[in-house]
Design an enzyme around this catalytic site. Structure first.
Site, PDB file in Angstrom:
ATOM      1  N   ASN B  81       0.829  -0.700  -0.074  1.00 52.95           N
ATOM      2  CA  ASN B  81      -0.169   0.255   0.213  1.00 52.95           C
ATOM      3  C   ASN B  81       0.613   0.839  -0.144  1.00 52.95           C
ATOM      4  OD1 ASN B  81      -1.437  -2.172   2.262  1.00 52.95           O
ATOM      5  ND2 ASN B  81      -2.472  -1.675  -0.111  1.00 52.95           N
ATOM      6  N   VAL B  88       1.751   7.448   0.817  1.00 51.83           N
ATOM      7  CA  VAL B  88       0.961   6.709   1.080  1.00 51.83           C
ATOM      8  C   VAL B  88      -0.770   5.780   0.599  1.00 51.83           C
ATOM      9  CG1 VAL B  88       0.221   5.346   3.426  1.00 51.83           C
ATOM     10  CG2 VAL B  88       2.369   6.867   3.383  1.00 51.83           C
ATOM     11  N   CYS B  89      -0.784   4.824   0.643  1.00 53.72           N
ATOM     12  CA  CYS B  89      -2.128   4.407  -0.527  1.00 53.72           C
ATOM     13  C   CYS B  89      -3.599   3.961   0.456  1.00 53.72           C
ATOM     14  CB  CYS B  89      -2.544   4.374  -1.395  1.00 53.72           C
ATOM     15  SG  CYS B  89      -3.679   4.383  -2.109  1.00 53.72           S
ATOM     16  N   ILE B  90      -3.967   4.900   1.355  1.00 56.40           N
ATOM     17  CA  ILE B  90      -4.902   3.990   2.309  1.00 56.40           C
ATOM     18  C   ILE B  90      -5.971   4.961   2.149  1.00 56.40           C
ATOM     19  CG2 ILE B  90      -3.563   2.596   3.848  1.00 56.40           C
ATOM     20  CD1 ILE B  90      -3.504   4.856   5.504  1.00 56.40           C
TER      21      ILE B  90
END
Ligand SMILES: [Zn+2]
Ligand SMILES: [Zn+2]
Lengths: 588, 167
Positions: B81, B88-90
Site C-alpha cells: 500500500n 501512502v495509499c490508504i
C-alpha cells in the site's frame, strides 16, 4: 555555489572583453564600437547583462521576501517554466518586432510576473503561519504598492503607445500587465481579509464567503480580459496560442469559483432553513467540541437530523464539499427540505420539552389519518369532529409521553438501527401533512350522490368529462393516501420491531380512547397493532391469519366481528370502508 | 485570530504532544509552518516491520480538515500500500469520491472526524496487515501474496536500514 561560480566567470569574461577592446583601441568610443561590432564580445556582454538582471532579481527577492520556502520555490520554478515557453511562443507571433529591447521587455515582464506569484504565495501563507511579524506586513504592503504602480504604468504606456503608433507588441504587454494588475488587486484584497482576521479575537466566520466572492469577481474580470485579448489578437495578427494555457486555467478557475459560490449559497440556505440551532442544553449535553475544528461550541451551532452538532461556520464550509454529516456520513440531502422544515416548525413549538423524536414516536397514526381528516372536512357532525380535533391537538403531547419513556433506550437502539427513516420515503416523520391542505371529496356513497351529480358524470360535454376526471383524480389521491398509510404502517412496524416496547406505551391509546368517542378509539386502533403485537408485526403484513387475529384482539369491539381468515390488507380496507360509511349512515 | 486550519493543526499537535500514542511521534518540521509535519512510526510488534522506525512527512492542504493531508515515507519502503516513492495509499487519506484504486469502501474515507493520530494509527495497522487488493506497489502485493518469506526478508532489510544497521 554554482550560481556564484557562473557569475564570477561571467564577470571575468566581461572584464577580459572590455580590457581587450580598450587595449586595442586605447579610447572609449572606439572600444565601444569595437565591442558592438564583434559578435563574441556581444555574446559575453549579453550574458553578463542577463546575469546582472538575475542578480538584481535575487536582490529584490531578498528584500521583499527574505528566504523563500521550498514550496514557494518549487511553485515559482514550475510557473516560470510555463511562462518562458509561452514567451517563446509569443516571439513567433511578433518575430518582425524582434530586437534587444523587445527581449528586455519580455524579461522584465517575466520578472514582475514571478514577483506577483511570490506575493500571492506569501499572502496565502498568512493563513498558515502562527508567527506573522511586522516585517512581513511591511514587505507585503510595499511589494504590493510597487507592483501595483509598475503594472499601472505599463498598462498606461501600452495604451498610449497603441493609440499613437497603432497595434504592436505593446498590445501583449498592455494585456499582460492588466492581468497582473487584477492579480495585485486580488492579492491586496486577500491580504486585507487575512489581516482583519488575524487581528480579531474571535474567528471571523464570513471570511470564507468574502474570499469566495473576491475569487469570483476577479475571475470574471480576468476571463473578460482574456476573451477581449484573444478577439483583438485574432483580428489584428493571428490566434495567440501563447495565451491559451493561462486562459484555460483562468476559465477553469472562474468556473470553479462560480460552482463554489453556488454550493456555498446552497449550503448557507440549507443551514438557515433546514437545521435547527442547537440549544444551550443540547450543547451542554453533548461532548461540546466541534469535530470539524476541535474547538468548543458556545454559540452559533447547528444540529443535523442525526443529532450531531457542529459550528454553523464549520458545517457550512464542509457542506460546500460534501452534503454528509462529518461524523456519521448521513447523507443530509436525502431528507427533503419540506419535511425538515415541517420538523423544525414542530420542534420549535415544544422547545422546552425534550424534542419529540419523530422516528420513535410510537403512535404516528393517531393524528395522521387522512381519511379522518377528510371526514372532518366533509361531515358537519360535531360528534365526530370535536374528538377528532382533540386527537389532533393532542398529537403533539401524546407523542411526548411515550417518547420520554422510550428515549433513553431507543436513542441508542435507534443509532444501532442506523436511522432507518432516512432510507424511507421523505414523508416519514409527518407523513400526511400534504393532505391536510388539499383533501379530495371522497365518493362517500353512491346513494348520497344527487341525480344531478350522477347526470353530470354521464354525457359527453366538457363539463361531464371534467367531472369524471375530477372523480378519478380524487380516487387517485385516495389511493396515494392509502399507499402512504401502508408505508407508514410498515415503517413504524419495522421501527417498533427493532426496539423493546415499554408496557406504558400500550396504555397511552387506551387513555385517549376512553376520553374520546368510539370513532377515535377505532382510529387509534392501528397504533394498538403496532405497540401490542411487536412480536408478530411482520406477520401482520404477511397476511398470516393467526397474527391478524392477534393484532385485532385489542381493537375496538366492533372489530371483533371480523372473520379470522381475513388477511391484514383486507382487514385494513374493511376498516377504512367502515369509516367511510359511518358518517354517511349518520347523515341519513 | 489565526486561520481555522492552523488552529486545528495546533490543537492536534498539542494533543499529540500531551498524549502521544504508542510508537508514534509527529509534529511540524518547523513551528513557523504548521502545514508540513514529520512523523516517526515504529514498526508494529509481531510483524515483519517490527523494530523499524520509519520517518514520513505529512503535507496538509490549506483547507484542512475539510480535505485530507498527503503522507509520504521519506525512507525506502516495500509494502503493497505504499508507492515506490513513499506515498501512502490508504482509504483514510482519500475523500469519498476521490478513488484512485476504485475499491475502497466509503466508510473509512476522510472526513473532518479523522485526525493525524487516526491516520498514523491506520498506517501502523496497514504495516501490520497490508491490503493486497490495493495495488500501490504491485510487486510488493504480489510478493506478499505468493512469497511471504521473500517479502519478510526485504522488510527486515528495510528495518535494518532505518536503524542504521548495516545489512
Ligand atoms: Zn467548529
Ligand atoms: Zn451525524
Amino acid at each position: 555555489m554554482r550560481a556564484v561560480g557562473v557569475s564570477l566567470i561571467s564577470v571575468a569574461l566581461t572584464t577580459i572583453v572590455i580590457a581587450n577592446a580598450y587595449y586595442q583601441k586605447k579610447q572609449f568610443y572606439p572600444s565601444v564600437v569595437y565591442i558592438t561590432k564583434s559578435n563574441p564580445s556581444m555574446a559575453v556582454i549579453y550574458i553578463q547583462a542577463f546575469i546582472l538582471v538575475l542578480l538584481a532579481g535575487k536582490l529584490t527577492r531578498k528584500i521583499f521576501f527574505g528566504q523563500l520556502r521550498t514550496a514557494e520555490f518549487e511553485h515559482l520554478m514550475e510557473r516560470a517554466w510555463y511562462a518562458i515557453t509561452e514567451t517563446c511562443l509569443a516571439f513567433t507571433v511578433f518575430r518582425d518586432d524582434f530586437n534587444p529591447k523587445f527581449v528586455a521587455l519580455f524579461t522584465l515582464l517575466l520578472f514582475l510576473k514571478s514577483f506577483h506569484w511570490l506575493a500571492e504565495d506569501r499572502v496565502d501563507y498568512m493563513e498558515r503561519s502562527p508567527v506573522i511579524s511586522w516585517l512581513f506586513h511591511v514587505r507585503v504592503l510595499s511589494l504590493l504598492l510597487v507592483l501595483g504602480s509598475l503594472d499601472y504604468l505599463f498598462v498606461q504606456h501600452a495604451y498610449l503607445s497603441t493609440m499613437t503608433k497603432g497595434a504592436s507588441v505593446q498590445l501583449v504587454f498592455g494585456f499582460e500587465y492588466a492581468i497582473l494588475l487584477t492579480m495585485v488587486v486580488n492579492i491586496a484584497i486577500k491580504y486585507i481579509l487575512h489581516a482583519i482576521d488575524l487581528n480579531s479575537d474571535t474567528p471571523w466566520e464570513n471570511k470564507a464567503v468574502f474570499l469566495l466572492y473576491t475569487e469570483l469577481i476577479m475571475g470574471l474580470i480576468k476571463v473578460i480580459l482574456y476573451v477581449a485579448f484573444v478577439v483583438i489578437m485574432v483580428r489584428i495578427y493571428t490566434l495567440p496560442l501563447f495565451a491559451f494555457r493561462p486562459m484555460y486555467y483562468t476559465i477553469r478557475n472562474f468556473k470553479k469559483a462560480f460552482n463554489d459560490v453556488i454550493l456555498s449559497r446552497r449550503a448557507i440556505h440549507n443551514m438557515n432553513t433546514l437545521y435547527p440551532d442547537a440549544t444551550p442544553e443540547e450543547l451542554q449535553a453533548a461532548d461540546n467540541v466541534c469535530i470539524i475544528c476541535r474547538e468548543e461550541m458556545t454559540t452559533a451551532s447547528k444540529k443535523l437530523p442525526c443529532n450531531h452538532i457542529f459550528h454553523t461556520a464549520c458545517l457550512r464550509s464542509w457542506f460546500q464539499r460534501q452534503q454528509t454529516c462529518p461524523t456519521c456520513r448521513l447523507n443530509i440531502l436525502r431528507t427533503t427540505p419540506t419535511n425538515n422544515a415541517q420538523q423544525q416548525r414542530q420542534e420549535q413549538r415544544p422547545r422546552a420539552q425534550p424534542v419529540p423524536n419523530p422516528f420513535v414516536g410510537p403512535n404516528p397514526f393517531v393524528n395522521f389519518n387522512p381519511f379522518q381528516q377528510l371526514l372532518n372536512q366533509n361531515v358537519p357532525n360535531p360528534n365526530v369532529q370535536a374528538p377528532a380535533q382533540d386527537a389532533n391537538q393532542q398529537g403533539g403531547t401524546p407523542n411526548v409521553t411515550p417518547t420520554q419513556n422510550t428515549q433513553a433506550g431507543s436513542s441508542t437502539s435507534q443509532q444501532q438501527a442506523n436511522v432507518p427513516p432516512f432510507g424511507m420515503p421523505p414523508f416519514m416523520p409527518f407523513p400526511f401533512f400534504p393532505f391536510v391542505s388539499q383533501p379530495p371529496v371522497p365518493p362517500q356513497n353512491l346513494r348520497s350522490l344527487s341525480p344531478e351529480e350522477l347526470r353530470r358524470m354521464e354525457g359527453n360535454e366538457r363539463e361531464n368529462v371534467e367531472a369524471r376526471i375530477q372523480c378519478l383524480k380524487n380516487i387517485q389521491v385516495m389511493l396515494d393516501a392509502a399507499v402512504l398509510m401502508m408505508q407508514q404502517y410498515s415503517a413504524s412496524v419495522a421501527i417498533s420491531a427493532t426496539m423493546p416496547v415499554p408496557q406504558t406505551a400500550s396504555s397511552t391509546p387506551e387513555s385517549t380512547s376512553t376520553v374520546n368517542t368510539e370513532t377515535v378509539a377505532s382510529n387509534s386502533s392501528p397504533k394498538d397493532n403496532v405497540t401490542t403485537s411487536t412480536s408478530t408485526v411482520n406477520n401482520i403484513l404477511n397476511s398470516s391469519s393467526s397474527s391478524s387475529e392477534n393484532a385485532t384482539n385489542s381493537n375496538s369491539p366492533s372489530d371483533n366481528k371480523i372473520p379470522s381468515n381475513l388477511s391484514a390488507e383486507e382487514e385494513l380496507r374493511r376498516r377504512r370502508l367502515q369509516r367511510f360509511q359511518q358518517p354517511a349512515e349518520q347523515q341519513q | 485570530m489565526a486561520g481555522s486550519a492552523l488552529r486545528r493543526l495546533m490543537a492536534e499537535y498539542k494533543q499529540l504532544t500531551l498524549n502521544p500514542p504508542e510508537g508514534i511521534i509527529a509534529g511540524p518540521i518547523n513551528e513557523e509552518n504548521f502545514f508540513e509535519w514529520e512523523a516517526l512510526i515504529t514498526g508494529p510488534e509481531g510483524t515483519c516491520f517490527e523494530g523499524g522506525v520509519f520517518p514520513a512527512k505529512l503535507i496538509f492542504p490549506p483547507d484542512y480538515p475539510l480535505s485530507p493531508p498527503k503522507m509520504q515515507f521519506t525512507c525506502e519502503m516495500f509494502h503493497p500500500n505504499i508507492y515506490s516513492d513513499g506515498r501512502v495509499c490508504i482509504s483514510i487519506l482519500h475523500a469519498p469520491g476521490d478513488d484512485p484504486m476504485g475499491y475502497e469502501s466509503s466508510a473509512e474515507r476522510w472526513s473532518p472526524v479523522q485526525s493525524v493520530e487516526k491516520i498514523l494509527l491506520s498506517v501502523v495497522s496497514m504495516l501490520a496487515e497490508p491490503n493486497d487488493e490495493s495495488g500501490a506497489n504491485v510487486d510488493a502485493a504480489k510478493m506478499w501474496r505468493e512469497n511471504r518469506e521473500e517479502f519478510n526478508r526485504i522488510a527486515e532489510r528495510i528495518v535494518r536500514r532505518t536503524l542504521g544497521i548495516p545489512t
